[in-house]
Scaffold this active site. Structure first.
Site, PDB file in Angstrom:
ATOM      1  N   CYS A   2      12.179   8.144   5.834  1.00 56.95           N
ATOM      2  CA  CYS A   2      12.772   9.041   6.645  1.00 56.95           C
ATOM      3  C   CYS A   2      14.435   9.240   5.394  1.00 56.95           C
ATOM      4  CB  CYS A   2      13.508   7.982   7.777  1.00 56.95           C
ATOM      5  SG  CYS A   2      12.673   7.423   8.893  1.00 56.95           S
ATOM      6  N   ARG A  27      10.156  14.319   1.598  1.00 54.33           N
ATOM      7  CA  ARG A  27      10.126  12.508   1.068  1.00 54.33           C
ATOM      8  C   ARG A  27       8.697  12.617   2.904  1.00 54.33           C
ATOM      9  NH1 ARG A  27      13.992   9.271  -0.797  1.00 54.33           N
ATOM     10  NH2 ARG A  27      13.783   7.425   1.809  1.00 54.33           N
ATOM     11  N   TRP A  78      10.705   9.648   9.396  1.00 54.84           N
ATOM     12  CA  TRP A  78       9.497   9.641   9.649  1.00 54.84           C
ATOM     13  C   TRP A  78       9.074   8.002  10.361  1.00 54.84           C
ATOM     14  CZ3 TRP A  78       6.377   5.069   7.703  1.00 54.84           C
ATOM     15  CH2 TRP A  78       4.990   5.429   6.686  1.00 54.84           C
ATOM     16  N   ASN A 104      17.012   4.063   7.924  1.00 53.05           N
ATOM     17  CA  ASN A 104      15.805   4.287   7.618  1.00 53.05           C
ATOM     18  C   ASN A 104      15.335   2.907   6.993  1.00 53.05           C
ATOM     19  OD1 ASN A 104      13.700   5.301   5.499  1.00 53.05           O
ATOM     20  ND2 ASN A 104      14.519   5.235   3.817  1.00 53.05           N
ATOM     21  N   GLY A 105      14.529   2.172   7.795  1.00 51.55           N
ATOM     22  CA  GLY A 105      13.988   1.204   7.325  1.00 51.55           C
ATOM     23  C   GLY A 105      13.177   0.816   8.750  1.00 51.55           C
ATOM     24  N   GLU A 491      -9.009   7.551  -6.808  1.00 55.03           N
ATOM     25  CA  GLU A 491      -8.385   8.745  -6.524  1.00 55.03           C
ATOM     26  C   GLU A 491      -8.444  10.425  -6.160  1.00 55.03           C
ATOM     27  OE1 GLU A 491      -5.085   9.333  -6.090  1.00 55.03           O
ATOM     28  OE2 GLU A 491      -4.102  11.357  -6.879  1.00 55.03           O
ATOM     29  N   LYS A 495      -6.626  12.500  -2.685  1.00 55.82           N
ATOM     30  CA  LYS A 495      -5.931  13.461  -3.154  1.00 55.82           C
ATOM     31  C   LYS A 495      -6.363  14.281  -1.827  1.00 55.82           C
ATOM     32  CE  LYS A 495      -2.896  13.283  -4.922  1.00 55.82           C
ATOM     33  NZ  LYS A 495      -3.136  12.149  -5.091  1.00 55.82           N
ATOM     34  N   GLU A 498      -5.539  12.831   1.707  1.00 54.97           N
ATOM     35  CA  GLU A 498      -4.499  13.551   1.738  1.00 54.97           C
ATOM     36  C   GLU A 498      -3.940  14.547   2.587  1.00 54.97           C
ATOM     37  OE1 GLU A 498      -2.449  11.851  -1.993  1.00 54.97           O
ATOM     38  OE2 GLU A 498      -0.995  11.201  -0.580  1.00 54.97           O
ATOM     39  N   HIS A 514     -26.506   0.424  -1.981  1.00 53.94           N
ATOM     40  CA  HIS A 514     -26.300  -0.309  -1.043  1.00 53.94           C
ATOM     41  C   HIS A 514     -26.026  -0.046   0.249  1.00 53.94           C
ATOM     42  CE1 HIS A 514     -27.907  -2.683  -4.144  1.00 53.94           C
ATOM     43  NE2 HIS A 514     -26.796  -1.835  -5.388  1.00 53.94           N
ATOM     44  N   LYS A 614       6.771  11.205   0.942  1.00 51.65           N
ATOM     45  CA  LYS A 614       6.603  10.522  -0.385  1.00 51.65           C
ATOM     46  C   LYS A 614       6.723   9.060  -1.283  1.00 51.65           C
ATOM     47  CE  LYS A 614       6.290  12.244  -4.571  1.00 51.65           C
ATOM     48  NZ  LYS A 614       4.918  12.522  -4.616  1.00 51.65           N
TER      49      LYS A 614
HETATM   50  C1  AGP Z   1      -0.190   9.673  -3.397  1.00 49.03           C
HETATM   51  O1  AGP Z   1      -0.731  10.312  -3.396  1.00 49.03           O
HETATM   52  C2  AGP Z   1       0.583   8.958  -2.409  1.00 49.03           C
HETATM   53  N1  AGP Z   1       1.680   9.617  -2.361  1.00 49.03           N
HETATM   54  C3  AGP Z   1       0.643   7.553  -2.307  1.00 49.03           C
HETATM   55  O2  AGP Z   1      -0.550   6.482  -2.396  1.00 49.03           O
HETATM   56  C4  AGP Z   1       1.661   7.145  -3.248  1.00 49.03           C
HETATM   57  O3  AGP Z   1       0.629   6.551  -4.612  1.00 49.03           O
HETATM   58  C5  AGP Z   1       2.043   6.032  -2.736  1.00 49.03           C
HETATM   59  O4  AGP Z   1       3.146   5.399  -1.365  1.00 49.03           O
HETATM   60  C6  AGP Z   1       2.890   4.577  -4.018  1.00 49.03           C
HETATM   61  O5  AGP Z   1       4.163   5.199  -4.290  1.00 49.03           O
HETATM   62  P1  AGP Z   1       4.490   4.792  -5.291  1.00 49.03           P
HETATM   63  O6  AGP Z   1       4.287   5.309  -6.927  1.00 49.03           O
HETATM   64  O7  AGP Z   1       6.480   5.465  -5.801  1.00 49.03           O
HETATM   65  O8  AGP Z   1       4.918   3.725  -5.387  1.00 49.03           O
END
Ligand code: AGP
Length: 619
Positions: A2, A27, A78, A104-105, A491, A495, A498, A514, A614
Site C-alpha cells: 500500500c 508499489r 494492495w 499500510n500494514g 530468476e 520474471k 510476474e 527425476h 514493489k
Molecule cells: C522481483 O521481481 C519481485 N518484485 C520480488 O520477488 C522482489 O524481488 C522481492 O519482493 C524482494 O524485494 P526486495 O529486493 O526489495 O527485498
C-alpha cells in the site's frame, strides 16, 4: 505494498495528494482513495476500485469534484484483508464519520478487535482490518483529544501499521503512527508538510525528510510537527539521507519502466563497480565493510555466510552463496520467510547473516535480519535504497547503487546484486589468500568489460522479441540451468510469471529427469540456460533429453557455442566470459527481455503486474 500520502499546508491539497499517489504507483495497487478536510472539519471523499486503472479513475472522479481543503490523506491499496472493492478501499472512517484514516500494514488480531467493537455497537461496513482502527480510536476518543485516543488505541493492535489519521474535532491536524511499515515526513517550509510511504513522493517538494521509527507518533499541525513515543514522550528527530536522483523515475522514451531499467544495466554495472576495483592489486575496496575496527575484526573471524532474502534478491543471494563457497567460506542461502521459522544451526560469533534487498524494506528479510542480530551474528546488508530500514539496522553493508528501481519486476537490482556479490567474493578471496593476484585481476577485467558485453545482449532485443511472440500463447514453461545458471533459471522463471502471468518453473537441469520430464511434449516449451562452461556437457545432454521429447526449445548459450543450432531455431547467444561465475550477468538479460516481450505480446503492462507490490512490507 500500500501507498500512503498526506498533505497539510496552505494550499488546496487534492491535486498534491493525487501527485503523491502517482509517485507511489510502482508499489502496486488495486484500488485508490482520498479524503480532504476543510478548516471546519467537513470531509469530501473519493474512491476507485478498478484494479490497475484505479488511480486513473480516481483522478477523473476528483477532477469532477470541488473537494476544498488544505489537509488530506490518500492511499493506494494492495489488499491483505478483503477484495479490491470500493467498500474496502481506503480511507476508512469511524461510525459517525468524524475520524478518517489510511493504513499500510496488517492488523493480525483483527477478528478479536472486530468482535469487541461490534459488541460495543460499532457498525463495521467493510471487510478490512483497517476500518477497525478508525472505530478503535473512536471508542477511545470519548472525552479526550485525538492524540490521547490514538495513543490509547494503538497498543491494542497486534501487527504492523503506518497510519495517517484526521478528525473533525481537530481540523488542523494529521496524526501519523508507525510500527514496521515505513512512513516519512517532509517539511516543505513554514507550516507545510507532506507525509508518504516512500521518499519518491516527497522529494518533488522537499529534501528535508524525517522518518518515524517503530511505535512512534507524529502530530502535524500548521504550527509544526511534534514527534512522540506511544507513551507520549517527546522525541527529537534528525533528517535522513535519501536517494535524491529523481530524474531516474521517468521513462525517458521507453514504453515501460521495466524495459528502461533492463537497458540501464550496462550503466548500472559500471556505477556499481566505479571506485571499487583496484585493478593492479587485483582487489576491491568496499568501504561499507570497513565501517569500524569492530566490524573489521568480526569480518576476519567469519567462517560461515547465511544469505537471507526474498524473490529475485534470494536468487541473487543463492548465486552469492556459490561464490562464497568458491573461496572456501561455507555459505548457504535461505528464503527469509523460511529462515525465520527454521532451526538453522550456526555459531553467531563466526557467522555473517547477509540480507540482500533492493528496497531495504521487505518485512520478511527485516525480520530474518532482526532474528540474526538478536542471536549475535554479524548483520550485513546488500541494499539498493539509501536510508531504507535495513541500512539502519545492519552492522555494515554495501549499496548496490542501481538507482531507483521503479519496475515492480526487479531487473537492474538483480544484476547489481550479483556484481556486489562477485566483488565480495573477490574481497574475501584476496583477503584470505583464496584468490591469487592473477585471478583477482581477471575478475576485475571481466567486470570492467561487462557493460559492453551486456550491450551486445541488449542488441538482440528484436530477435528476442520475435521468440517471445512465437511463444506468447504458451501456457507453461520449464526453465533449466545447472551450477551458476541454476539461480538464473529460477530468476528467469520468476520474471516470466510476474509480468506475463504464464506459469513457469525454474529447475536444476540435472533434476529434470527425476520427474518434470514427464510433463514435456510439443506443447510444453523449455528455456535452457547453457553457457559453454565447465559443466556444459552435462547441461547439453539434459537439453538433448528435452529435444527427444519434442518439447519446443529456447536455448541461451554463449557465442562460442553452435551445438544447438541444428536442434532448435531459438538460440540466443551471449558474449563469452572467462569466469563462468559471471555468465549470469549476461544470460539473465536475455531472460529479462524474453519475459518483458512475452508480457507485451500478451497485451499486458509489465509495469503494473496484477497482485504484485514493489516492496512487500508485510510478512
Ligand atoms: C522481483 O521481481 C519481485 N518484485 C520480488 O520477488 C522482489 O524481488 C522481492 O519482493 C524482494 O524485494 P526486495 O529486493 O526489495 O527485498
Amino acid at each position: 505494498m500500500c501507498g500512503i500520502v498526506g498533505f497539510l499546508g496552505k494550499r488546496q491539497v487534492k491535486e498534491h495528494l493525487l501527485q503523491g499517489l502517482r509517485k507511489l504507483e510502482y508499489r502496486g495497487y488495486e484500488s485508490a482513495g482520498l479524503v480532504v478536510m476543510t478548516a471546519n472539519g467537513d470531509f469530501s471523499v473519493a474512491k476507485a476500485a478498478t484494479g490497475v486503472e484505479s488511480l486513473r479513475d480516481l483522478c477523473l472522479k476528483v477532477d469532477a469534484l470541488e473537494m476544498p481543503g488544505m489537509i488530506g490523506i490518500a492511499h493506494t491499496r494492495w489488499p491483505t484483508h478483503g477484495g479490491a472493492t470500493e467498500n474496502n478501499c481506503h480511507p476508512h472512517s469511524s461510525c459517525d464519520g468524524s475520524i478518517w484514516l489510511v493504513h499500510n500494514g496488517v492488523v493480525e488480531n483483527f477478528q478479536e478487535l472486530r468482535k469487541m467493537l461490534v459488541d460495543k455497537g460499532h457498525k463495521i461496513i467493510s471487510e478490512t482490518d483497517t476500518e477497525l482502527v478508525a472505530h478503535l480510536i473512536e471508542e477511545e476518543m470519548k472525552g479526550v483529544n485525538l492524540e490521547t485516543a490514538v495513543r490509547a488505541a494503538l497498543p491494542k493492535i497486534v501487527g504492523s501499521f503506518a497510519l495517517a489519521i484526521i478528525c473533525r474535532a481537530e481540523p488542523d491536524k494529521i496524526i501519523i503512527a508507525r510500527r514496521t511499515s515505513p512512513l516519512l515526513i517532509g517539511h516543505i517550509g513554514a507550516n507545510e508538510f507532506i507525509i508518504a510511504s516512500d521518499s519518491v513522493a516527497i522529494l518533488p517538494y522537499t529534501k528535508e525528510i524525517y522518518e518515524l521509527h517503530d511505535d512512534e507518533l507524529g502530530i502535524i499541525t500548521s504550527a509544526g510537527c511534534e514527534y512522540k513515543t506511544f507513551n507520549g514522550d517527546e522525541l527529537f528527530k534528525k533528517m535522513i539521507d535519501v536517494d535524491t536522483e529523481l530524474g531516474e523515475v521517468d521513462k525517458l522514451g521507453f514504453p515501460h519502466m521495466m524495459l528502461k531499467e533492463i537497458f540501464e544495466q550496462p550503466d548500472v554495472i559500471a556505477t556499481v563497480c566505479r571506485g571499487r576495483l583496484l585493478a593492479d592489486a587485483g582487489k576491491v575496496k568496499l568501504g561499507g565493510l570497513e565501517k569500524n575496527q569492530d566490524v573489521a575484526a568480526r569480518l576476519r573471524e567469519i567462517d560461515r555466510v547465511i544469505v537471507v532474502a526474498c524473490g529475485t534478491a534470494y536468487y541473487a543471494g543463492l548465486l552469492g552463496s556459490y561464490l562464497f563457497n568458491r573461496i572456501g567460506i561455507q555459505a548457504e542461502a535461505h528464503l527469509a520467510s523460511e529462515f525465520l521459522y527454521s532451526q538453522v544451526v550456526y555459531d553467531p560469533r563466526r557467522t555473517m547473516v547477509l540480507a540482500v534487498s533492493q528496497s531495504g524494506e521487505t518485512a520478511d528479510t527485516i525480520r530474518a535480519l532482526e532474528e540474526a542480530k538478536m542471536r549475535g551474528a554479524l548483520a550485513v546488508g546488500i541494499v539498493n535504497r539509501v536510508g531504507s530500514r535495513m541500512t539502519r539496522m545492519d552492522d555494515c553493508g554495501i549499496y548496490t547503487r542501481a538507482g531507483f528501481e521503479i519496475g515492480v519486476a526487479s531487473t537492474k537490482a538483480f544484476t547489481s546484486q550479483l556484481s556486489v556479490l562477485a566483488m565480495m567474493m573477490l574481497y574475501f578471496g584476496r583477503e584470505r589468500g583464496k584468490m591469487a593476484l592473477g585471478e583477482g585481476q581477471l575478475l576485475i577485467a571481466e567486470l570492467l568489460k561487462m557493460p559492453d558485453k551486456m550491450k551486445k545482449v541488449l542488441a538482440k532485443v528484436a530477435e528476442i522479441e520475435k521468440i517471445a511472440q512465437r511463444f506468447s500463447q504458451a501456457k507453461n514453461f520449464l526453465y533449466l540451468g545447472r551450477g551458476y545458471s541454476y539461480p538464473v533459471a529460477l530468476e528467469g522463471a520468476l520474471k516470466l510469471k510476474e509480468v506475463s502471468y504464464v506459469h513457469a518453473e525454474g529447475y536444476a537441469s540435472g533434476e529434470m529427469k527425476h520427474g518434470p520430464i514427464a510433463m514435456l511434449d510439443e506443447n510444453f516449451p523449455v528455456v535452457a540456460i547453457a553457457p559453454r562452461d565447465s559443466i556444459f556437457d552435462k547441461t547439453k545432454s539434459n537439453i538433448m533429453e528435452v529435444a527427444a521429447r519434442r518439447a519446443p526449445l529456447v536455448v541461451v548459450t554463449t557465442e562460442d557455442c553452435d551445438d544447438f543450432d541444428q536442434m532448435t531455431e531459438f538460440v540466443i547467444k551471449v558474449p563469452t566470459v572467462e569466469m563462468g561465475c559471471l555468465s549470469p550477468l549476461l544470460t539473465v538479460v536475455a531472460l529479462q527481455l524474453f519475459a518483458y516481450y512475452m508480457a507485451v505480446a500478451r497485451g499486458l503492462n509489465p509495469d503494473k503486474p496484477r497482485n504484485l507490490a514493489k516492496s512487500v512490507t508485510v510478512e
